[in-house]
Design an enzyme around this catalytic site. Structure first.
Site, PDB file in Angstrom:
ATOM      1  N   ARG A  52      -2.180   9.048  -5.809  1.00 41.85           N
ATOM      2  CA  ARG A  52      -2.536   9.318  -4.507  1.00 41.85           C
ATOM      3  C   ARG A  52      -4.029   9.195  -4.292  1.00 41.85           C
ATOM      4  NH1 ARG A  52      -1.044  15.267  -2.079  1.00 41.85           N
ATOM      5  NH2 ARG A  52      -1.982  14.788   0.118  1.00 41.85           N
ATOM      6  N   ALA A  53      -4.631   8.320  -3.514  1.00 45.33           N
ATOM      7  CA  ALA A  53      -6.051   8.079  -3.306  1.00 45.33           C
ATOM      8  C   ALA A  53      -7.069   9.130  -3.095  1.00 45.33           C
ATOM      9  CB  ALA A  53      -6.137   6.786  -1.976  1.00 45.33           C
ATOM     10  N   SER A  54      -6.603  10.087  -2.144  1.00 42.66           N
ATOM     11  CA  SER A  54      -7.309  11.358  -1.822  1.00 42.66           C
ATOM     12  C   SER A  54      -7.365  12.129  -3.030  1.00 42.66           C
ATOM     13  CB  SER A  54      -6.820  11.972  -0.594  1.00 42.66           C
ATOM     14  OG  SER A  54      -5.311  12.593  -0.987  1.00 42.66           O
TER      15      SER A  54
ATOM     16  N   ARG B 116       1.738  11.473   8.682  1.00 44.92           N
ATOM     17  CA  ARG B 116       3.199  11.688   8.569  1.00 44.92           C
ATOM     18  C   ARG B 116       4.148  12.135   9.740  1.00 44.92           C
ATOM     19  NH1 ARG B 116       3.232  14.412   2.386  1.00 44.92           N
ATOM     20  NH2 ARG B 116       1.486  13.527   1.688  1.00 44.92           N
TER      21      ARG B 116
ATOM     22  N   HIS C 269       0.705  -1.128  -0.179  1.00 44.68           N
ATOM     23  CA  HIS C 269       0.143  -0.102  -0.013  1.00 44.68           C
ATOM     24  C   HIS C 269       0.912   1.190   0.071  1.00 44.68           C
ATOM     25  CE1 HIS C 269      -3.855   2.063   1.865  1.00 44.68           C
ATOM     26  NE2 HIS C 269      -3.169   2.524   1.021  1.00 44.68           N
TER      27      HIS C 269
ATOM     28  N   GLU D  29       1.371   2.577   3.470  1.00 48.42           N
ATOM     29  CA  GLU D  29       0.654   3.943   3.162  1.00 48.42           C
ATOM     30  C   GLU D  29       1.580   4.993   3.002  1.00 48.42           C
ATOM     31  OE1 GLU D  29      -4.079   5.716   3.700  1.00 48.42           O
ATOM     32  OE2 GLU D  29      -3.126   4.743   5.216  1.00 48.42           O
TER      33      GLU D  29
ATOM     34  N   HIS E 207       1.352   5.235  -2.222  1.00 53.36           N
ATOM     35  CA  HIS E 207       0.689   6.254  -2.830  1.00 53.36           C
ATOM     36  C   HIS E 207       1.775   7.234  -3.553  1.00 53.36           C
ATOM     37  CE1 HIS E 207      -3.369   4.557  -2.457  1.00 53.36           C
ATOM     38  NE2 HIS E 207      -3.057   4.798  -0.950  1.00 53.36           N
TER      39      HIS E 207
ATOM     40  N   TYR F  35     -12.270   7.337   5.224  1.00 52.42           N
ATOM     41  CA  TYR F  35     -11.673   6.064   4.952  1.00 52.42           C
ATOM     42  C   TYR F  35     -11.903   5.082   5.995  1.00 52.42           C
ATOM     43  CZ  TYR F  35      -8.109   8.313   1.787  1.00 52.42           C
ATOM     44  OH  TYR F  35      -7.493   8.774   0.875  1.00 52.42           O
TER      45      TYR F  35
END
Length: 333
Positions: A69-71, A287, A6, A281, A8, A191
Site C-alpha cells: 500500500r503506497a500511502s 472506492r 498498478h 489502483e 496495491h 499524489y
C-alpha cells in the site's frame, strides 16, 4: 490479455497494520519493536479473495502488478531503521500473495527510504526482491511526506538505484506515500503534485542521457501533465531542451488511474498510446460508485474499452506496453 500495472495491497490483514502502529509507538518511546505477528496463508487468502481477486474477476483483468500500500509506506515516519523493517514486512506479504496466487499477481517492491538518508538499504532491498522474482520497484521522490526536502530525481543522489534498475532491467513507478503536510491531502493533492513534479524534474534535467534504458512510470495518469501538455512542450523549448518526444518519451510512461471517461479520453488523445499502461489502483484511492454512471470510479478498464483509440493501441495499453516496460513480466504470463 489484460495487465493492470498498478495494484496495491490495501486490504492487508489487520495484524500487519497493527504491528506497524506498535513499531512506531516503540520507536517514539525508545523501546524495542515487538515481534512481527504470525499471519496465516488463510488470512491472506481471505483478504485477497474477497477484495482484489473478486473485483479482478468481475471486471475482466488477468494479471495485476502488485505492491504494498503506497500511502502506508510512511517514509516520513520513524527513521531509516524502522523503514527497513517495515519495508521487509510489506514486501514479504507481497511475496506471499504472489506465491498463493501466481497466475494473477506479480510483485513490485517497496523500498526503504528516509529523507536525507543514503540509498544503500534501498539498493539491498531491490537486490533481494529481484532474486525473489519481483519485477519492479516503487520509488518515492519525496520521503519527507510533502515537504520536498530530497533532491530532484535527476540528481546523482538517486543514481545508485538507477544503476541497479538498469542492471536488472527493472522499471520504477514514481509514487509518493502519505502526506505529512496539512496543506496537501494525500490522494487528492500530494499524489497529483508529486506526479506533476516528477515529470517537470525530468524535463529540466538530462537523466536519460546517463541512463538511456531507464524506464519510469508516473502514475495517476501523469498528474496534471497531459492536461497541460502544451505548457510542458513550451517549457522544454524555453529551457532549450529537445522536444518531449525525444527528451523523455522513450523512458517515461503514464498509467490510466484516471477515474472518469473524459479524463481517459484526454489522456489517450494527448499522450502517445505506446506511453500508456493500463492501471486501476484498485482497491485504492477512490472506492465508491460514480452516481453519474452507476459504476465504480476505479473501474478504469471500462474507460479504456470505451476510449476512441485503434484496436492496436487498445491492445498496447491493456497489455503490450506493460510487457515492454516490465520485461521480467514476460516469463510470468
Amino acid at each position: 490479455m489484460i495487465i493492470d500495472c498498478h495494484g496495491h495491497y490495501t486490504t492487508a490483514p489487520a495484524a500487519h497494520t497493527q504491528w506497524r502502529d506498535a513499531q512506531l509507538a516503540a520507536w517514539t518511546s525508545g523501546a524495542a519493536a515487538p515481534e512481527y505477528p504470525d499471519i496465516t496463508d488463510e488470512e491472506i487468502r481471505e483478504t485477497i479473495e474477497s477484495n482484489q481477486l473478486r473485483l479482478i474477476r468481475e471486471r475482466g483483468a488477468d494479471v495485476t502488478i502488485f505492491s504494498p500500500r503506497a500511502s502506508a509506506m510512511g517514509h516520513h515516519l520513524g527513521d531509516l531503521d524502522t523503514s527497513i523493517a517495515w519495508t521487509a514486512a510489506c514486501n514479504d506479504l507481497i511475496g506471499r500473495v504472489v506465491d498463493l496466487f501466481p497466475e494473477t499477481f506479480v510483485g513490485v517492491a517497496q523500498l526503504p527510504q528516509a529523507a536525507g538518508a543514503p540509498l544503500d538499504a534501498a539498493v539491498r532491498e531491490l537486490e533481494a526482491r529481484v532474486a525473489q522474482g519481483f519485477i519492479g520497484v516503487n520509488l518515492n521522490p519525496d520521503p519527507s511526506g510533502g515537504h520536498w526536502t530530497s533532491p530532484p530525481l535527476t540528481d546523482r543522489y538517486w543514481y545508485p538505484i538507477y544503476e541497479r534498475m538498469v542492471e536488472h532491467d527493472l522499471p520504477a513507478m514514481i509514487h509518493v506515500s502519505a502526506s505529512a503536510n496539512p496543506a496537501f491531502h494525500a490522494t487528492g493533492a500530494h499524489y497529483m503534485n508529486a506526479d506533476t513534479t516528477a515529470f517537470m524534474q525530468l524535463l529540466q534535467g538530462d537523466l536519460f542521457a546517463d541512463f538511456p534504458t531507464l524506464r519510469l512510470i508516473i502514475p495517476h495518469g501523469g498528474g496534471a501533465v497531459p492536461y497541460h501538455w502544451g505548457r510542458y512542450r513550451g517549457l522544454a523549448d524555453m529551457l532549450s531542451k529537445p522536444a518531449l518526444a525525444d527528451h523523455l518519451m522513450d523512458n517515461v510512461f503514464f498509467d490510466t488511474c484516471v477515474y472518469h471517461q473524459p479524463g481517459i479520453d484526454l489522456l489517450t488523445g494527448v499522450i502517445p498510446a505506446e506511453n500508456i499502461l493500463f492501471g486501476s489502483e484498485m482497491v485504492g484511492a477512490v472506492r465508491g460508485i460514480d452516481p453519474e454512471t452507476g459504476h465504480y470510479f476505479d473501474d478504469t478498464l471500462r474507460y479504456i474499452k470505451a476510449a476512441h483509440v485503434s484496436e492496436a493501441d487498445r491492445e498496447a495499453i491493456l497489455s503490450g506496453n506493460a510487457l515492454r516496460v516490465f520485461p521480467r513480466l514476460v516469463a510470468r504470463v
